[in-house]
Design a protein around this motif. Structure first.
Motif, mmCIF file in Angstrom:
data_model
loop_
_atom_site.group_PDB
_atom_site.id
_atom_site.type_symbol
_atom_site.label_atom_id
_atom_site.label_comp_id
_atom_site.label_asym_id
_atom_site.label_seq_id
_atom_site.Cartn_x
_atom_site.Cartn_y
_atom_site.Cartn_z
ATOM 1 N N ALA A 234 1.032 3.669 5.762
ATOM 2 C CA ALA A 234 -0.431 3.771 5.821
ATOM 3 C C ALA A 234 -1.075 3.190 4.570
ATOM 4 O O ALA A 234 -2.124 2.538 4.638
ATOM 5 C CB ALA A 234 -0.841 5.238 5.991
ATOM 6 N N GLU A 235 -0.447 3.418 3.417
ATOM 7 C CA GLU A 235 -0.988 2.856 2.173
ATOM 8 C C GLU A 235 -0.915 1.332 2.190
ATOM 9 O O GLU A 235 -1.832 0.651 1.714
ATOM 10 C CB GLU A 235 -0.226 3.419 0.972
ATOM 11 C CG GLU A 235 -0.545 4.874 0.684
ATOM 12 C CD GLU A 235 0.297 5.471 -0.421
ATOM 13 O OE1 GLU A 235 -0.090 6.512 -0.952
ATOM 14 O OE2 GLU A 235 1.358 4.888 -0.735
ATOM 15 N N ALA A 236 0.183 0.805 2.741
ATOM 16 C CA ALA A 236 0.296 -0.656 2.869
ATOM 17 C C ALA A 236 -0.788 -1.185 3.810
ATOM 18 O O ALA A 236 -1.400 -2.231 3.546
ATOM 19 C CB ALA A 236 1.684 -1.027 3.378
ATOM 20 N N LYS A 237 -1.029 -0.449 4.905
ATOM 21 C CA LYS A 237 -2.073 -0.847 5.849
ATOM 22 C C LYS A 237 -3.438 -0.797 5.178
ATOM 23 O O LYS A 237 -4.271 -1.701 5.360
ATOM 24 C CB LYS A 237 -2.036 0.072 7.064
ATOM 25 C CG LYS A 237 -3.106 -0.255 8.103
ATOM 26 C CD LYS A 237 -3.038 0.706 9.277
ATOM 27 C CE LYS A 237 -4.134 0.399 10.299
ATOM 28 N NZ LYS A 237 -4.087 1.361 11.440
ATOM 29 N N ALA A 238 -3.681 0.274 4.394
ATOM 30 C CA ALA A 238 -4.962 0.411 3.699
ATOM 31 C C ALA A 238 -5.168 -0.730 2.710
ATOM 32 O O ALA A 238 -6.269 -1.285 2.594
ATOM 33 C CB ALA A 238 -5.025 1.756 2.974
ATOM 34 N N GLN A 239 -4.085 -1.086 1.992
ATOM 35 C CA GLN A 239 -4.187 -2.202 1.044
ATOM 36 C C GLN A 239 -4.502 -3.501 1.770
ATOM 37 O O GLN A 239 -5.341 -4.298 1.318
ATOM 38 C CB GLN A 239 -2.876 -2.340 0.253
ATOM 39 C CG GLN A 239 -2.904 -3.410 -0.820
ATOM 40 C CD GLN A 239 -3.965 -3.159 -1.869
ATOM 41 O OE1 GLN A 239 -4.050 -2.067 -2.414
ATOM 42 N NE2 GLN A 239 -4.798 -4.152 -2.135
ATOM 43 N N ALA A 240 -3.852 -3.706 2.916
ATOM 44 C CA ALA A 240 -4.112 -4.913 3.708
ATOM 45 C C ALA A 240 -5.560 -4.934 4.200
ATOM 46 O O ALA A 240 -6.221 -5.979 4.192
ATOM 47 C CB ALA A 240 -3.144 -4.983 4.886
ATOM 48 N N LEU A 241 -6.062 -3.748 4.613
ATOM 49 C CA LEU A 241 -7.455 -3.670 5.062
ATOM 50 C C LEU A 241 -8.425 -3.939 3.921
ATOM 51 O O LEU A 241 -9.451 -4.605 4.104
ATOM 52 C CB LEU A 241 -7.722 -2.296 5.673
ATOM 53 C CG LEU A 241 -7.123 -2.048 7.060
ATOM 54 C CD1 LEU A 241 -7.247 -0.589 7.446
ATOM 55 C CD2 LEU A 241 -7.800 -2.925 8.100
ATOM 56 N N GLU A 242 -8.110 -3.411 2.729
ATOM 57 C CA GLU A 242 -8.974 -3.660 1.577
ATOM 58 C C GLU A 242 -9.002 -5.150 1.240
ATOM 59 O O GLU A 242 -10.065 -5.711 0.938
ATOM 60 C CB GLU A 242 -8.483 -2.842 0.381
ATOM 61 C CG GLU A 242 -8.758 -1.344 0.527
ATOM 62 C CD GLU A 242 -8.180 -0.532 -0.615
ATOM 63 O OE1 GLU A 242 -7.428 -1.123 -1.430
ATOM 64 O OE2 GLU A 242 -8.470 0.673 -0.699
ATOM 65 N N ASP A 243 -7.823 -5.775 1.299
ATOM 66 C CA ASP A 243 -7.778 -7.220 1.057
ATOM 67 C C ASP A 243 -8.561 -7.968 2.136
ATOM 68 O O ASP A 243 -9.263 -8.944 1.840
ATOM 69 C CB ASP A 243 -6.315 -7.698 1.045
ATOM 70 C CG ASP A 243 -5.526 -7.131 -0.131
ATOM 71 O OD1 ASP A 243 -6.160 -6.689 -1.110
ATOM 72 O OD2 ASP A 243 -4.290 -7.132 -0.064
ATOM 73 N N GLN A 244 -8.431 -7.492 3.377
ATOM 74 C CA GLN A 244 -9.139 -8.132 4.482
ATOM 75 C C GLN A 244 -10.650 -7.983 4.304
ATOM 76 O O GLN A 244 -11.405 -8.933 4.552
ATOM 77 C CB GLN A 244 -8.705 -7.488 5.795
ATOM 78 C CG GLN A 244 -9.375 -8.075 7.033
ATOM 79 C CD GLN A 244 -8.831 -7.469 8.314
ATOM 80 O OE1 GLN A 244 -7.641 -7.306 8.455
ATOM 81 N NE2 GLN A 244 -9.720 -7.121 9.220
ATOM 82 N N ILE A 245 -11.089 -6.807 3.866
ATOM 83 C CA ILE A 245 -12.521 -6.577 3.642
ATOM 84 C C ILE A 245 -13.044 -7.482 2.535
ATOM 85 O O ILE A 245 -14.142 -8.047 2.634
ATOM 86 C CB ILE A 245 -12.780 -5.093 3.305
ATOM 87 C CG1 ILE A 245 -12.559 -4.237 4.563
ATOM 88 C CG2 ILE A 245 -14.193 -4.888 2.767
ATOM 89 C CD1 ILE A 245 -12.588 -2.758 4.301
ATOM 90 N N LYS A 246 -12.264 -7.644 1.468
ATOM 91 C CA LYS A 246 -12.682 -8.547 0.393
ATOM 92 C C LYS A 246 -12.835 -9.969 0.922
ATOM 93 O O LYS A 246 -13.796 -10.669 0.578
ATOM 94 C CB LYS A 246 -11.646 -8.512 -0.743
ATOM 95 C CG LYS A 246 -11.639 -7.218 -1.534
ATOM 96 C CD LYS A 246 -10.592 -7.249 -2.632
ATOM 97 C CE LYS A 246 -10.577 -5.947 -3.422
ATOM 98 N NZ LYS A 246 -9.524 -5.953 -4.471
ATOM 99 N N SER A 247 -11.863 -10.388 1.755
ATOM 100 C CA SER A 247 -11.944 -11.720 2.343
ATOM 101 C C SER A 247 -13.158 -11.832 3.258
ATOM 102 O O SER A 247 -13.862 -12.846 3.257
ATOM 103 C CB SER A 247 -10.653 -12.011 3.120
ATOM 104 O OG SER A 247 -10.733 -13.253 3.784
ATOM 105 N N GLN A 248 -13.411 -10.766 4.042
ATOM 106 C CA GLN A 248 -14.566 -10.774 4.936
ATOM 107 C C GLN A 248 -15.870 -10.806 4.153
ATOM 108 O O GLN A 248 -16.825 -11.484 4.547
ATOM 109 C CB GLN A 248 -14.519 -9.553 5.852
ATOM 110 C CG GLN A 248 -13.412 -9.635 6.900
ATOM 111 C CD GLN A 248 -13.186 -8.326 7.610
ATOM 112 O OE1 GLN A 248 -13.507 -7.255 7.087
ATOM 113 N NE2 GLN A 248 -12.617 -8.391 8.811
ATOM 114 N N GLU A 249 -15.903 -10.076 3.050
ATOM 115 C CA GLU A 249 -17.104 -10.093 2.212
ATOM 116 C C GLU A 249 -17.353 -11.486 1.655
ATOM 117 O O GLU A 249 -18.501 -11.947 1.592
ATOM 118 C CB GLU A 249 -16.957 -9.078 1.074
ATOM 119 C CG GLU A 249 -17.065 -7.629 1.537
ATOM 120 C CD GLU A 249 -16.787 -6.645 0.418
ATOM 121 O OE1 GLU A 249 -16.248 -7.080 -0.631
ATOM 122 O OE2 GLU A 249 -17.119 -5.449 0.583
ATOM 123 N N ALA A 250 -16.263 -12.157 1.260
ATOM 124 C CA ALA A 250 -16.401 -13.533 0.759
ATOM 125 C C ALA A 250 -16.900 -14.454 1.872
ATOM 126 O O ALA A 250 -17.772 -15.307 1.635
ATOM 127 C CB ALA A 250 -15.060 -14.027 0.214
#
Length: 395
Positions: A234-250
């Protein structure tokens, strides 16, 4: 006439090949083109924001799951600590049980020895009583007569009779002792049976205690390990989601900047210098190029929509903000999605444009516009105002 038509046909074919080569060169050399920029920037922005919201919601749910799993893991860890304490207590209990077992085994050995001694004593007493009873049965009458006739006086007879009574009392005492020995043996045997039962009970209790706590420790340890693995995932998934959100924000920032630039250019185009259609010199292949772009962008739209798409291209040609040729406008970086997707190249190669598309291109190239000075179009989205024709809004 035939020679002119043949020359025009050759020119159109050469133009199509040249346009196709130009497209391929731009696809490999130019900066990568984002599909559907002109007509879908706001839609892309809206989709990007929705995707970000979805990612944030999923991230929030994932973090909630992690918190719950950590809480459950902590609870299990507490249970494990408690079980380990119980296991320590059980170990101490087992030591005590083992001591009790050792003591009980010693008691059993002592009881067996006492029982053996009692049985030996019983046999000796039984043999002695058997001989005495046999002797008395065989000699009693002669002894009494001998004592009676052999007595010198009545006092001697009484003394001998007293001896007989003492002998009988002794025999009675010996018989009672034999009975007591027999009862002692029975009691020892009963005690021995109880001690053996208690010993077996101790051993069963020892095994049950070991199995119970060991099983709980193993089960709880396995649960904690599983939770640890789930939390890690779950932590790996959360990290991937956080990275995805940063990419989406960009991406959102880029799309917002792109949309702002489109709106700026649209306003700038309306207020900039415009050429007259008579000042434009069209190349031989512009008509086919524009007709096939109209086919790609508005092939399923009503005729007015086809004309409007052609007018947008010509409006850009007339505006000083954009390139001053049809080729330059259509192939300008990140403007028309069919260029990026390759659909325009395929349409040109097979000249898929319909007669209506060619007619719309002709009207636009004559300077006719049913959308005024609009230089952008796209599918309608909330908040975007303009001229709505068919499935497009022009602005």
């Amino acid at each position: 006439m035939r020679g002119a038509r043949g020359d025009n046909f050759i020119v159109r074919q050469i133009y199509r090949l040249t346009a196709l080569m130009l497209i391929l060169v731009m696809m490999f050399v130019a900066e990568p083109i984002q599909a559907g920029a002109t007509e879908s920037t706001k839609q892309q922005l809206e989709n990007a924001k929705k995707a970000k919201e979805q990612s944030q919601s999923e991230l929030s749910n994932t973090k909630d799951d992690i918190a719950e799993m950590n809480e459950e893991k902590s609870s299990l860890q507490g249970q494990l600590n408690n079980l380990n304490s119980q296991l320590t207590e059980v170990s101490n209990n087992l030591e005590e049980l083992e001591e009790q077992i050792d003591d009980k085994e010693t008691e059993i050995e002592n009881t067996l020895a006492e029982l053996e001694a009692a049985r030996n004593q019983e046999e000796e007493q039984y043999a002695s009583m058997k001989k005495r009873i046999q002797f008395m049965y065989e000699k009693q009458d002669n002894m009494i007569l001998g004592m009676f006739f052999g007595a010198g006086s009545f006092a001697d007879f009484l003394n001998q009779n007293n001896y007989i009574e003492q002998l009988s009392a002794y025999d009675r005492r010996m018989f009672n002792e034999y009975i007591e020995t027999r009862q002692l043996i029975e009691a020892k045997e009963a005690t021995l049976e109880q001690e053996r039962d208690q010993l077996e009970e101790y051993k069963v209790k020892e095994q049950a205690e070991q199995s119970r706590v060991s099983g709980l420790v193993s089960q709880t340890s396995g649960s904690i390990k599983q939770y640890a693995n789930d939390i890690s995932d779950a932590e790996a998934k959360a990290q991937a989601l956080e990275d995805q959100i940063k990419s989406q924000e960009a991406d959102i920032k880029k799309l917002e900047a792109k949309l702002a630039e489109e709106m700026r250019l649209s306003k700038l185009a309306k207020s900039s210098t415009w050429r007259n259609i008579s000042e434009v010199t069209f190349a031989p292949g512009d008509r086919a190029l524009l007709a096939n772009l109209i086919y790609c962008e508005a092939g399923s739209e009503p005729y007015e929509g086809k004309v409007a798409v052609g007018a947008v291209v010509i409006n850009r040609v007339l505006s000083s903000v954009y390139p001053d040729t049809v080729v330059g406008v259509i192939y300008q970086n990140k403007q028309f999605s069919p260029v990026a997707s390759g659909r325009l190249a395929l349409a040109l190669a097979e000249d898929k444009a319909s007669a209506a598309c060619y007619q719309a291109a002709d009207e636009a190239m004559k300077g006719y516009s049913n959308v005024g000075n609009c230089v952008y179009f796209r599918t309608p989205v909330p908040g975007l105002s303009g001229i709505n024709i068919g499935g497009h809004v022009f602005y």
